[in-house]
Design an enzyme around this catalytic site. Structure first.
Site, mmCIF file in Angstrom:
data_model
loop_
_atom_site.group_PDB
_atom_site.id
_atom_site.type_symbol
_atom_site.label_atom_id
_atom_site.label_comp_id
_atom_site.label_asym_id
_atom_site.label_seq_id
_atom_site.Cartn_x
_atom_site.Cartn_y
_atom_site.Cartn_z
ATOM 1 N N TYR A 168 23.532 59.061 -11.960
ATOM 2 C CA TYR A 168 23.841 60.493 -11.932
ATOM 3 C C TYR A 168 24.994 60.764 -10.972
ATOM 4 O O TYR A 168 25.982 61.428 -11.323
ATOM 5 C CB TYR A 168 22.602 61.283 -11.527
ATOM 6 C CG TYR A 168 22.843 62.771 -11.415
ATOM 7 C CD1 TYR A 168 22.882 63.565 -12.560
ATOM 8 C CD2 TYR A 168 23.024 63.384 -10.178
ATOM 9 C CE1 TYR A 168 23.105 64.927 -12.476
ATOM 10 C CE2 TYR A 168 23.243 64.749 -10.081
ATOM 11 C CZ TYR A 168 23.290 65.516 -11.232
ATOM 12 O OH TYR A 168 23.524 66.863 -11.143
ATOM 13 N N SER A 185 28.230 68.011 -9.195
ATOM 14 C CA SER A 185 27.076 68.006 -8.297
ATOM 15 C C SER A 185 27.503 67.524 -6.919
ATOM 16 O O SER A 185 28.458 66.741 -6.789
ATOM 17 C CB SER A 185 25.989 67.081 -8.845
ATOM 18 O OG SER A 185 24.978 66.852 -7.878
#
Length: 252
Positions: free
Chosen positions: A157, A144
């Site tokens: 995350y 990501s």
């Protein structure tokens, strides 16, 4: 890119980026294994939409300690070999430090790393072992842009994806002698079914402003990068991290 008769296992493949990736591989002739955890209905729908033959569903919770080994073994039992592994499954839990209690904070960190890093590392381990028996293979991990820009409302995350990047590059060095090549794709926010359900109009507008394209990525655009890293001829790109974020975040 031609993947005729290649066997491909994709985690989290019932919808979103995983589904688009499964579709792209199937269109190029691959035999696709669709891993999912709970959503049988969506997984069956995706399976029915794939062109070609010999595709299979593999229900398995990869966050369980023995899940990765079981998944890889079931796949190899079905197809005889594993050529390409795409680690796409992941979770994201909001835990803004100035808003949550300590129990929520620790829960978010433990569960995020359990799925986004530990499960992927174990899948890489068992996947690589299977590939070594057949002369090599490809592993593509989905990261990501949050690994680089930071995620203030879900720091676990961002941290898990940063760790995923580092692990992938370490394994690219370690596995090169075995002809196993590892790449990473780091998408920005992607226009998936989940995004359509969860985003408020204000959040969507903010996301659209982040990129000069004034839109979010399409799952097929992320899948395109995954297929490149998995393709013959991309061997010397092992260890590469490809950004697919529409210039919304540029790293040096």
């Amino acid at each position: 890119m031609n993947f005729k008769n290649k066997t491909v296992l994709i985690t989290g493949a019932s919808r979103g980026i995983g589904k688009a990736t499964a579709m792209a591989f199937a269109q190029k002739g691959a035999k696709v294994g669709i891993n999912f955890r709970n959503n049988l209905k969506e997984a069956e729908k995706t399976l029915a939409e794939l062109p070609g033959e010999c595709h299979q569903l593999f229900q398995q919770d990869i966050s369980e300690k023995d899940g990765p080994e079981a998944l890889i073994q079931r796949f190899v039992d079905c197809y005889g070999r594993l050529d390409i592994l795409v680690n796409n499954a992941g979770i994201s839990i909001f835990h803004k430090i100035d808003e949550v209690d300590f129990e929520h904070w620790t829960h978010a960190w433990e569960n995020t790393f359990k799925t986004n890093l530990f499960a992927v590392s174990n899948l890489c381990y068992w996947g690589a072992k299977a590939m070594m028996k057949n002369g090599g293979g490809r592993i593509v991990n989905v990261s990501s842009r949050g690994a680089f820009r930071g995620e203030p409302t879900k720091p676990a995350y961002g941290a898990s994806k940063a760790a995923l990047n580092s692990m992938s590059q370490s394994l690219a060095k370690a596995l090169a002698p075995h002809k196993i090549y590892i790449g990473v794709v780091a998408p920005g926010f992607t226009e998936t079914e989940m995004a359509a359900i969860t985003l408020t109009p204000a959040e969507r507008e903010n996301l659209l402003r982040e990129s000069p394209f004034k839109r979010m990525a399409q799952p097929q655009e992320v899948a395109h990068a995954i297929l490149f890293l998995a393709s013959d001829g991309a061997e010397y790109s092992s260890g590469t991290i490809i950004d697919v974020n529409g210039a919304s975040y540029l790293r040096s």
